[in-house]
Structures are given as C-alpha cells and as structure tokens.
Design an enzyme around this catalytic site. Structure first.
Site, PDB file in Angstrom:
ATOM      1  N   HIS A  92     -58.816  15.271 -62.622  1.00 14.97           N
ATOM      2  CA  HIS A  92     -58.042  14.099 -63.008  1.00 14.97           C
ATOM      3  C   HIS A  92     -57.128  13.613 -61.896  1.00 14.97           C
ATOM      4  O   HIS A  92     -56.886  12.430 -61.744  1.00 14.97           O
ATOM      5  CB  HIS A  92     -57.179  14.409 -64.236  1.00 14.97           C
ATOM      6  CG  HIS A  92     -57.931  15.072 -65.339  1.00 14.97           C
ATOM      7  ND1 HIS A  92     -58.932  14.462 -66.034  1.00 14.97           N
ATOM      8  CD2 HIS A  92     -57.817  16.323 -65.863  1.00 14.97           C
ATOM      9  CE1 HIS A  92     -59.405  15.290 -66.954  1.00 14.97           C
ATOM     10  NE2 HIS A  92     -58.753  16.422 -66.859  1.00 14.97           N
ATOM     11  N   HIS A 119     -50.777   9.436 -58.139  1.00 15.17           N
ATOM     12  CA  HIS A 119     -51.510   8.326 -58.739  1.00 15.17           C
ATOM     13  C   HIS A 119     -51.796   7.280 -57.676  1.00 15.17           C
ATOM     14  O   HIS A 119     -50.926   6.927 -56.879  1.00 15.17           O
ATOM     15  CB  HIS A 119     -50.699   7.672 -59.862  1.00 15.17           C
ATOM     16  CG  HIS A 119     -50.415   8.572 -61.015  1.00 15.17           C
ATOM     17  ND1 HIS A 119     -51.250   8.683 -62.107  1.00 15.17           N
ATOM     18  CD2 HIS A 119     -49.384   9.416 -61.250  1.00 15.17           C
ATOM     19  CE1 HIS A 119     -50.743   9.544 -62.972  1.00 15.17           C
ATOM     20  NE2 HIS A 119     -49.599  10.015 -62.466  1.00 15.17           N
ATOM     21  N   THR A 201     -47.561   9.036 -69.031  1.00 15.61           N
ATOM     22  CA  THR A 201     -48.443   7.913 -68.691  1.00 15.61           C
ATOM     23  C   THR A 201     -49.908   8.234 -68.939  1.00 15.61           C
ATOM     24  O   THR A 201     -50.785   7.466 -68.550  1.00 15.61           O
ATOM     25  CB  THR A 201     -48.255   7.505 -67.216  1.00 15.61           C
ATOM     26  OG1 THR A 201     -48.648   8.590 -66.366  1.00 15.61           O
ATOM     27  CG2 THR A 201     -46.803   7.115 -66.940  1.00 15.61           C
TER      28      THR A 201
END
Length: 253
Positions: A92, A119, A201
């Site tokens: 991820h 991210h 998030t």
C-alpha cells in the site's frame, strides 16, 4: 508501547490502497479498495459497514489548507528521537515502523511516535495546490487517541534522510531494518503549522484524529520523488470539505 491497540493502529494508518484491486477480495474476505474504479475513494463507505465514516463523516481528512487568522488553541510539542526503523513495502505504501522514537505532547496527553509513511501526490493541498509527496508521522496514545503530523515535499535539493529509507525498500511483504532513522530530519526549520480535527485518510476513515500539517515544505530531488512514485504514484485520497470545523495555525514546539 507495543500493545494490541498500537499494533492495530500501525496496520490501519499505514494502509493506502492498491490500484486496480477494486473487484477482488483481500485475504480476510473483505472487499478491496483502491483509488479508482469501483473501489475508489467515492465508494469506500459502501465497501464495508466498518467504513461508514468514509461516506458519511463530516470531519474527514485530507482537506485543502489556506491562510487563516484563527490562532491554534493548542499546538503539539514534538519530542522525537533517532533510532532503528523497519522499512516495509506493505502493498500500500512505504512505511517505516519505529520503536522508542519519542513522542508528541498535546492537550495534556502523550502520544508515542509509532510509524511514518508516504503519499504521492500529497493528500492535503494548499490553496488547491498538490505537492508531489507528503509524509505522515503517526502517533498513538495509551488511551486510544491518534495524532498525525504531515510534512510536504517539494521538488528541489536532495533530502539525505530519504536515501537510507529508499535504499532499504524491500520486496512487498518483507521488511528491512535501518539504523539511525531520524524523524526530526523531515521537519522544516519553520515550525508554523495548520491544526484541525480530522480522520484517518484510509478506510475505515475513523474520525477524532488530531492533525498538524507543517506550513513550510521540505525538499526532495526529482530522482528521489521518482524513486517513490515507481512504487506508488497515486496513493492519495482527494480532499474533503471542512464543514463546521475550525482551521487554525500556530507554531509547534
């Protein structure tokens, strides 16, 4: 510090989705989620009852940040320590798990720094601008509260603190130990920051997370940014409305 709660926190907050896995099931039999298609962010709240906040919550993260006049009623004091880290490609994101890495103090509560992850592009935006990279430092208190500190990267000079982490990125599902991880090396000299109440998030998008996002970005070279986006190039959730929340600003300690 390694309670079952902290283990769950680290697993949950580190998770950002695999693209293109929307119609599959994960190894727990749950619907997979991602960043496009039927498993994209607009559908997260419908993939599982546990994810209801993703669709119906009114204190969701990330948000668009902007200049504010409200002064933060409280700001965190960061007491981070350098030490060993464990770098994982969990399918991820690239996550760095930490032990005895120090703490954050906010509103008479202490939070342990348990991990940080990345991210691309940034999850928060500033006046609509998205940065190429954002790092989130996840803290957990003994009584179940979460506090996250976000820092933006803009393209510029290489960041030496990234080199050892990128060099240690393992194959998916594995981890590599890294010595002398210094979380403080990712903080800008200017400690002014936005403060607001938000959420995770990623699913389950749980609310009640104390967010602090540094106003001044730090730099990473184009090559360093590309080294991350070669693994994950769109593991960000779009911004959400502020609703009735207050966005404030103050200087972290």
């Amino acid at each position: 510090m390694r309670t079952s709660f902290l283990t769950a926190v680290m697993a949950t907050t580190a998770s950002v989705a695999l693209s293109g896995a929307a119609s599959a099931l994960d190894h727990h039999g749950h619907a997979s989620w991602g960043y496009d298609g039927e498993g994209g962010p607009e559908h997260w709240g419908m993939l599982s009852a546990d994810n209801a906040s993703c669709g119906s919550g009114h204190e969701q993260s990330p948000i668009d940040l902007h200049a504010v006049s409200d002064v933060a009623g409280s700001v965190p004091a960061l007491h981070w320590d350098a030490g060993e880290g464990s770098v994982t490609d969990n399918g991820h994101t690239i996550k760095v798990g930490l032990e005895d890495a120090g703490s954050l103090h906010l509103d008479d509560r202490d939070y342990d720094l348990v991990q940080f992850h990345f991210h691309a592009g940034s999850e928060h935006t500033v006046d609509g601008q998205q940065y190429p990279l954002e790092v989130h430092f996840v803290h957990a208190s003994d009584d179940g509260h979460l506090a996250v500190v976000g820092v933006f990267f803009e393209e510029g000079a290489a960041n030496p603190a990234l080199d050892a982490i990128w060099a240690a990125i393992p194959h998916e599902g594995e981890h590599h130990e890294v010595d002398d991880v210094d979380p403080g090396a990712f903080l800008p000299d200017d400690r002014s920051a936005w403060r607001y109440a938000g959420s995770l998030t990623t699913p389950p998008c749980s609310e009640g997370v104390a967010w602090t996002v540094m106003q001044t970005p730090i730099t990473a070279s184009a090559a360093q940014i590309e080294a991350f986006t070669a693994h994950y190039s769109n593991n960000f959730r779009p911004v959400h409305a502020l609703h009735a929340r207050t966005l404030s600003a103050g200087d972290t300690h």
